[in-house]
Design an enzyme around this catalytic site. Sequence first.
Site, mmCIF file in Angstrom:
data_model
loop_
_atom_site.group_PDB
_atom_site.id
_atom_site.type_symbol
_atom_site.label_atom_id
_atom_site.label_comp_id
_atom_site.label_asym_id
_atom_site.label_seq_id
_atom_site.Cartn_x
_atom_site.Cartn_y
_atom_site.Cartn_z
ATOM 1 N N HIS A 159 -0.803 6.748 8.418
ATOM 2 C CA HIS A 159 0.020 5.662 8.951
ATOM 3 C C HIS A 159 1.489 5.884 8.572
ATOM 4 C CE1 HIS A 159 0.805 1.281 9.875
ATOM 5 N NE2 HIS A 159 1.816 1.539 9.056
ATOM 6 N N GLU A 160 1.738 6.166 7.296
ATOM 7 C CA GLU A 160 3.128 6.363 6.855
ATOM 8 C C GLU A 160 3.738 7.603 7.485
ATOM 9 O OE1 GLU A 160 4.334 3.840 5.338
ATOM 10 O OE2 GLU A 160 2.339 2.975 5.149
ATOM 11 N N GLU A 177 4.712 -1.034 13.425
ATOM 12 C CA GLU A 177 3.495 -1.015 12.621
ATOM 13 C C GLU A 177 2.253 -0.806 13.488
ATOM 14 O OE1 GLU A 177 3.441 -0.820 9.428
ATOM 15 O OE2 GLU A 177 5.607 -1.095 9.247
ATOM 16 N N GLY A 186 0.829 -1.193 0.000
ATOM 17 C CA GLY A 186 0.000 0.000 0.000
ATOM 18 C C GLY A 186 0.866 1.247 0.000
ATOM 19 N N ALA A 187 1.964 1.190 0.791
ATOM 20 C CA ALA A 187 2.866 2.334 0.891
ATOM 21 C C ALA A 187 4.141 1.900 1.620
ATOM 22 C CB ALA A 187 2.199 3.484 1.635
ATOM 23 N N MET A 188 5.155 2.756 1.577
ATOM 24 C CA MET A 188 6.413 2.511 2.281
ATOM 25 C C MET A 188 6.935 3.817 2.842
ATOM 26 S SD MET A 188 8.627 0.483 3.383
ATOM 27 C CE MET A 188 10.084 0.909 4.329
ATOM 28 N N GLU A 189 7.332 3.774 4.120
ATOM 29 C CA GLU A 189 7.628 4.980 4.897
ATOM 30 C C GLU A 189 9.053 5.491 4.753
ATOM 31 O OE1 GLU A 189 8.163 1.409 7.823
ATOM 32 O OE2 GLU A 189 6.814 1.955 6.188
ATOM 33 N N ASN A 190 9.619 5.509 3.553
ATOM 34 C CA ASN A 190 10.951 6.075 3.387
ATOM 35 C C ASN A 190 10.972 7.497 3.945
ATOM 36 O OD1 ASN A 190 11.538 3.792 1.548
ATOM 37 N ND2 ASN A 190 10.229 4.922 0.131
#
Length: 347
Positions: free
Chosen positions: A306-307, A329, A272-276
Amino acid sequence: MESQEENITQKEAQERAAHFSSIHYKLKIYLVKKSKTYEGELDVLFGFKKSPSGGEYVFFDAVCKDVHSLVVNGKNVPSEGNFRNNRIYIDPALLNDGDANLIHIKFTNLYTNTGDGFHHFLDPEDDQEYLYTNFEPFYCHRWFPCFDQPDLKALFSLVVEAPNDWVAVSNSKVLGGVAKVGETIHRTAFETTPLLSTYLYALIIGPYSQFDDKYEDIPLSVYCRKSLAKYFDQEEFFTITKQGLKFYIDFFDYKYPFTKYDQVFACEFNLGAMENPGVVTFSEKYIFRDPPTDGQRLNRAEVFLHEKAHMWFGDFVTMQWWDGLWLSESFATYMLDLTMDKFTRIG
C-alpha cells in the site's frame, strides 16, 4: 512559546496558494543527546504575486518554542507580535513582486511525544534515543515554520548536525558523505528533493541498525532500533519490496520517481505506516518477535505494498486538498490487492 494550536482553513490555503510559487526550504537542524529541545535555521526562497488591491494574508504555520530572529529580504523584523497563534505573520509590503524573496528564521523547538511532529523516543532496553517525523495531515510546521498545505509543493534542502553515532535518513540521498564537525558531532547534508508537499517531508535519526539491498539501480535500506534488529526478517522483507517495485514500475509504465527506497520501523508510531517518498515509516508491530502466522505475514505485506503504491499516486502526484485524500488511499489499497494477487509470494 505559542501554545494555542490554530489550524488552517481551506479558504485560507486557497488564498495563500494564489500568491506563492517556486518555494525552496533550506533547513539546518542542530541536535544533541538528552535534550528536550533542538535548534533550527531556515531560509525560505519563494516567488510572490501581489494583488493590485493589496491586502494579501501572508503567514507561515509555525509551532515553535521560540523564534529568535526573523529577517525578510534583508530587513530585521521583530518576532514579538508577528509570531502569535502558531503563525508567523509577514507584512506583504516587505515582499518583492516576483521570484526574488528570501526569509531567514532562527528558532528553538521542543520534541513531541505524541507521534506527530518531531517525535522523541528513549528505548527502555538500552537507553538509546530515536527521533522521527510524522506530518500527515498538518504537522510539518511542528518541526519548522512552513506553508503547511499539500498544494504548495516545494523543494527541500536539509543539513543536520547530530551526535556522530546517529544515522540520519531523509527523502533524498546523502550529499557527499558525512562530515565530522567536532569530537562528538557530525554533519549530514542531503540532496535537494524534487517538489514535495510539506506533509511528506521526513527526517529519521538515531543509532539505528541498517540493512541494505538493491533493486536494479534503486538502493534499498531498512532501519530499526538496535534492540529489535535481532528480530528483523530481512529476506522476506526485501523480497516483497523488490516484487512490489517491479510490479508498479511495469504497471504504471513509469520509472520509480525517487532516488532511493528506504523503510524505517518507527518507535511509538501512531499509524500502520506513512508514505514519505523515499523513506517510508512503519509501526514496529511489523517486526515479529515470535514466529508469525500466515495472516500476520499477509497483513504486513498489504501494508508494505500500500505504501509503495503511494510513491506514484499520492507522493509524485498529490491531491490539492484533504478532501481528495480518499482517492489516494482507495487507489493505493486497490493497487496492493492487485499486486498481491498477481505478483507476490504472499498473495
